[in-house]
Design a protein around this motif. Structure first.
Motif, PDB file in Angstrom:
ATOM      1  N   TYR A   1       0.574  -1.075  -0.087  1.00 43.10           N
ATOM      2  CA  TYR A   1       0.037   0.220  -0.157  1.00 43.10           C
ATOM      3  C   TYR A   1       0.753   1.302  -0.221  1.00 43.10           C
ATOM      4  CZ  TYR A   1      -3.786   3.565   1.380  1.00 43.10           C
ATOM      5  OH  TYR A   1      -4.369   4.198   1.809  1.00 43.10           O
ATOM      6  N   CYS A   2       1.747   1.237   0.758  1.00 44.94           N
ATOM      7  CA  CYS A   2       3.142   2.415   0.805  1.00 44.94           C
ATOM      8  C   CYS A   2       3.414   2.697  -0.204  1.00 44.94           C
ATOM      9  CB  CYS A   2       3.912   2.250   1.879  1.00 44.94           C
ATOM     10  SG  CYS A   2       4.743   3.865   2.308  1.00 44.94           S
ATOM     11  N   SER A   3       3.516   1.695  -1.080  1.00 42.76           N
ATOM     12  CA  SER A   3       4.638   1.760  -1.991  1.00 42.76           C
ATOM     13  C   SER A   3       3.438   2.326  -3.186  1.00 42.76           C
ATOM     14  CB  SER A   3       5.425  -0.014  -2.772  1.00 42.76           C
ATOM     15  OG  SER A   3       6.365   0.365  -3.759  1.00 42.76           O
ATOM     16  N   ARG A   4       2.357   1.540  -3.338  1.00 40.88           N
ATOM     17  CA  ARG A   4       1.335   2.392  -4.217  1.00 40.88           C
ATOM     18  C   ARG A   4       1.198   3.394  -3.782  1.00 40.88           C
ATOM     19  NH1 ARG A   4      -3.231  -1.610  -4.194  1.00 40.88           N
ATOM     20  NH2 ARG A   4      -3.300  -1.578  -1.943  1.00 40.88           N
ATOM     21  N   ILE A   5       1.273   3.939  -3.318  1.00 39.12           N
ATOM     22  CA  ILE A   5       0.766   5.333  -2.285  1.00 39.12           C
ATOM     23  C   ILE A   5       2.627   6.531  -3.324  1.00 39.12           C
ATOM     24  CG2 ILE A   5       0.255   7.337  -0.942  1.00 39.12           C
ATOM     25  CD1 ILE A   5      -0.866   5.453   0.166  1.00 39.12           C
ATOM     26  N   LEU A   6       3.204   5.802  -2.422  1.00 38.21           N
ATOM     27  CA  LEU A   6       4.396   6.536  -2.927  1.00 38.21           C
ATOM     28  C   LEU A   6       4.471   6.970  -4.885  1.00 38.21           C
ATOM     29  CD1 LEU A   6       7.195   5.823  -0.583  1.00 38.21           C
ATOM     30  CD2 LEU A   6       5.831   8.399  -0.488  1.00 38.21           C
ATOM     31  N   LYS A   7       4.478   5.940  -5.475  1.00 36.66           N
ATOM     32  CA  LYS A   7       3.945   5.475  -6.838  1.00 36.66           C
ATOM     33  C   LYS A   7       3.291   6.496  -7.513  1.00 36.66           C
ATOM     34  CE  LYS A   7       4.862   2.424 -10.475  1.00 36.66           C
ATOM     35  NZ  LYS A   7       6.620   2.286 -11.651  1.00 36.66           N
ATOM     36  N   GLY A   8       2.407   6.575  -6.601  1.00 36.58           N
ATOM     37  CA  GLY A   8       1.623   7.552  -7.768  1.00 36.58           C
ATOM     38  C   GLY A   8       1.712   9.043  -7.456  1.00 36.58           C
ATOM     39  N   VAL A   9       2.290   9.141  -6.634  1.00 36.97           N
ATOM     40  CA  VAL A   9       2.475  10.287  -6.095  1.00 36.97           C
ATOM     41  C   VAL A   9       3.882  11.313  -6.719  1.00 36.97           C
ATOM     42  CG1 VAL A   9       3.584  12.505  -4.361  1.00 36.97           C
ATOM     43  CG2 VAL A   9       1.210  10.781  -4.130  1.00 36.97           C
ATOM     44  N   TYR A  10       4.948  10.126  -6.373  1.00 42.21           N
ATOM     45  CA  TYR A  10       6.614  10.542  -6.728  1.00 42.21           C
ATOM     46  C   TYR A  10       7.095  10.089  -7.951  1.00 42.21           C
ATOM     47  CZ  TYR A  10       6.273  12.787  -2.276  1.00 42.21           C
ATOM     48  OH  TYR A  10       5.805  14.094  -1.457  1.00 42.21           O
ATOM     49  N   TYR A  11       6.964   9.096  -8.172  1.00 42.70           N
ATOM     50  CA  TYR A  11       7.941   7.829  -9.730  1.00 42.70           C
ATOM     51  C   TYR A  11       6.809   7.232 -10.352  1.00 42.70           C
ATOM     52  CZ  TYR A  11       8.132   3.934  -6.165  1.00 42.70           C
ATOM     53  OH  TYR A  11       7.937   3.602  -5.222  1.00 42.70           O
ATOM     54  N   SER A  12       5.997   7.790 -10.899  1.00 41.93           N
ATOM     55  CA  SER A  12       4.597   7.338 -11.515  1.00 41.93           C
ATOM     56  C   SER A  12       5.101   6.183 -13.148  1.00 41.93           C
ATOM     57  CB  SER A  12       3.047   7.948 -11.660  1.00 41.93           C
ATOM     58  OG  SER A  12       3.858   8.953 -12.168  1.00 41.93           O
ATOM     59  N   SER A  13       6.070   7.381 -13.695  1.00 46.66           N
ATOM     60  CA  SER A  13       6.343   6.838 -14.794  1.00 46.66           C
ATOM     61  C   SER A  13       7.872   6.543 -14.788  1.00 46.66           C
ATOM     62  CB  SER A  13       7.166   8.065 -15.978  1.00 46.66           C
ATOM     63  OG  SER A  13       7.665   8.674 -15.317  1.00 46.66           O
ATOM     64  N   PHE A  14       8.303   6.036 -13.053  1.00 50.52           N
ATOM     65  CA  PHE A  14       9.896   5.292 -13.008  1.00 50.52           C
ATOM     66  C   PHE A  14       9.447   3.829 -12.034  1.00 50.52           C
ATOM     67  CE2 PHE A  14      10.260   9.684 -14.140  1.00 50.52           C
ATOM     68  CZ  PHE A  14      11.331   9.815 -15.053  1.00 50.52           C
ATOM     69  N   ASP A  15      10.311   3.462 -11.600  1.00 51.88           N
ATOM     70  CA  ASP A  15      10.227   2.749 -10.868  1.00 51.88           C
ATOM     71  C   ASP A  15      11.421   3.300  -9.493  1.00 51.88           C
ATOM     72  OD1 ASP A  15      13.273   1.957 -11.630  1.00 51.88           O
ATOM     73  OD2 ASP A  15      12.854   0.218 -11.586  1.00 51.88           O
ATOM     74  N   MET A  16      11.407   2.295  -8.661  1.00 54.58           N
ATOM     75  CA  MET A  16      12.573   3.302  -6.907  1.00 54.58           C
ATOM     76  C   MET A  16      13.770   2.714  -7.861  1.00 54.58           C
ATOM     77  SD  MET A  16      11.655   4.303  -4.090  1.00 54.58           S
ATOM     78  CE  MET A  16      12.701   4.196  -2.874  1.00 54.58           C
ATOM     79  N   ARG A  17      14.491   2.664  -8.230  1.00 55.23           N
ATOM     80  CA  ARG A  17      16.067   2.614  -8.390  1.00 55.23           C
ATOM     81  C   ARG A  17      16.052   3.547  -9.358  1.00 55.23           C
ATOM     82  NH1 ARG A  17      14.582  -3.578  -9.950  1.00 55.23           N
ATOM     83  NH2 ARG A  17      15.046  -4.050  -8.237  1.00 55.23           N
ATOM     84  N   SER A  18      14.934   4.412  -9.939  1.00 57.71           N
ATOM     85  CA  SER A  18      15.655   5.178 -10.892  1.00 57.71           C
ATOM     86  C   SER A  18      14.805   6.848 -10.556  1.00 57.71           C
ATOM     87  CB  SER A  18      15.384   4.859 -12.433  1.00 57.71           C
ATOM     88  OG  SER A  18      14.145   4.791 -12.669  1.00 57.71           O
ATOM     89  N   ALA A  19      14.678   6.409  -9.433  1.00 57.00           N
ATOM     90  CA  ALA A  19      13.339   7.679  -9.276  1.00 57.00           C
ATOM     91  C   ALA A  19      14.280   9.006  -8.811  1.00 57.00           C
ATOM     92  CB  ALA A  19      12.554   7.258  -7.729  1.00 57.00           C
ATOM     93  N   VAL A  20      13.167  10.186  -8.865  1.00 61.64           N
ATOM     94  CA  VAL A  20      14.207  11.745  -9.025  1.00 61.64           C
ATOM     95  C   VAL A  20      13.203  12.232  -8.122  1.00 61.64           C
ATOM     96  CG1 VAL A  20      15.250  11.361 -11.532  1.00 61.64           C
ATOM     97  CG2 VAL A  20      12.705  12.578 -10.939  1.00 61.64           C
ATOM     98  N   LYS A  21      14.100  13.375  -7.796  1.00 62.59           N
ATOM     99  CA  LYS A  21      13.503  14.122  -6.144  1.00 62.59           C
ATOM    100  C   LYS A  21      12.621  14.706  -6.799  1.00 62.59           C
ATOM    101  CE  LYS A  21      14.632  17.086  -2.749  1.00 62.59           C
ATOM    102  NZ  LYS A  21      15.480  17.612  -2.124  1.00 62.59           N
TER     103      LYS A  21
END
Length: 130
Positions: free
Chosen positions: A76-96
């Motif tokens: 759940y936490c990962s899906r929320i953060l992905k939707g807000v901060y890195y929707s088009s990336f994966d966690m390894r390549s997410a930017v600030k």
């Protein structure tokens, strides 16, 4: 401590409180520092006292949270953060990003530490993509 990066000054103050308690015991006394704080934070197996350096401990906890986001992308936490901060990336390549929260910026600090030691393991040929 596991979700936010503490400021360096705050971690230094925590380390100072621990070392003062260890060496002085009583705040009014003038204690003798028999060893450097860096030597006290070495693990016991390597000859140190095993005290925690709060900055390193905080960064390790942030790296653990980043590992959980990578390991469990459907949480759940990962899906929320992905939707807000890195929707088009994966966690390894997410930017600030421009409007990053303190929690997200802290997780990226932990992720950077994690990526220094992260390895990819081949378990079967089906997981290899060319």
């Amino acid at each position: 401590m596991a979700c936010f990066a503490f400021p360096k000054n705050f971690c230094d103050r925590l380390n100072a409180y621990i070392s003062n308690f260890w060496w002085k015991g009583n705040p009014e006394d003038r204690g003798i520092h028999w060893a450097n704080w860096a030597n006290l934070t070495v693990v016991k197996a390597h000859g140190g006292m095993g005290f925690q350096d709060f900055k390193a401990f905080n960064t390790a906890l942030l790296a653990r949270q980043a590992w959980r986001l990578i390991k469990f992308p459907n949480s759940y936490c990962s899906r929320i953060l992905k939707g807000v901060y890195y929707s088009s990336f994966d966690m390894r390549s997410a930017v600030k990003g421009r409007k990053a929260s303190w929690a997200w910026a802290s997780l990226l600090q932990g992720r950077d530490l994690l990526l220094k030691g992260l390895r990819w393991q081949v378990r079967n040929e089906a997981s290899i993509q060319f």
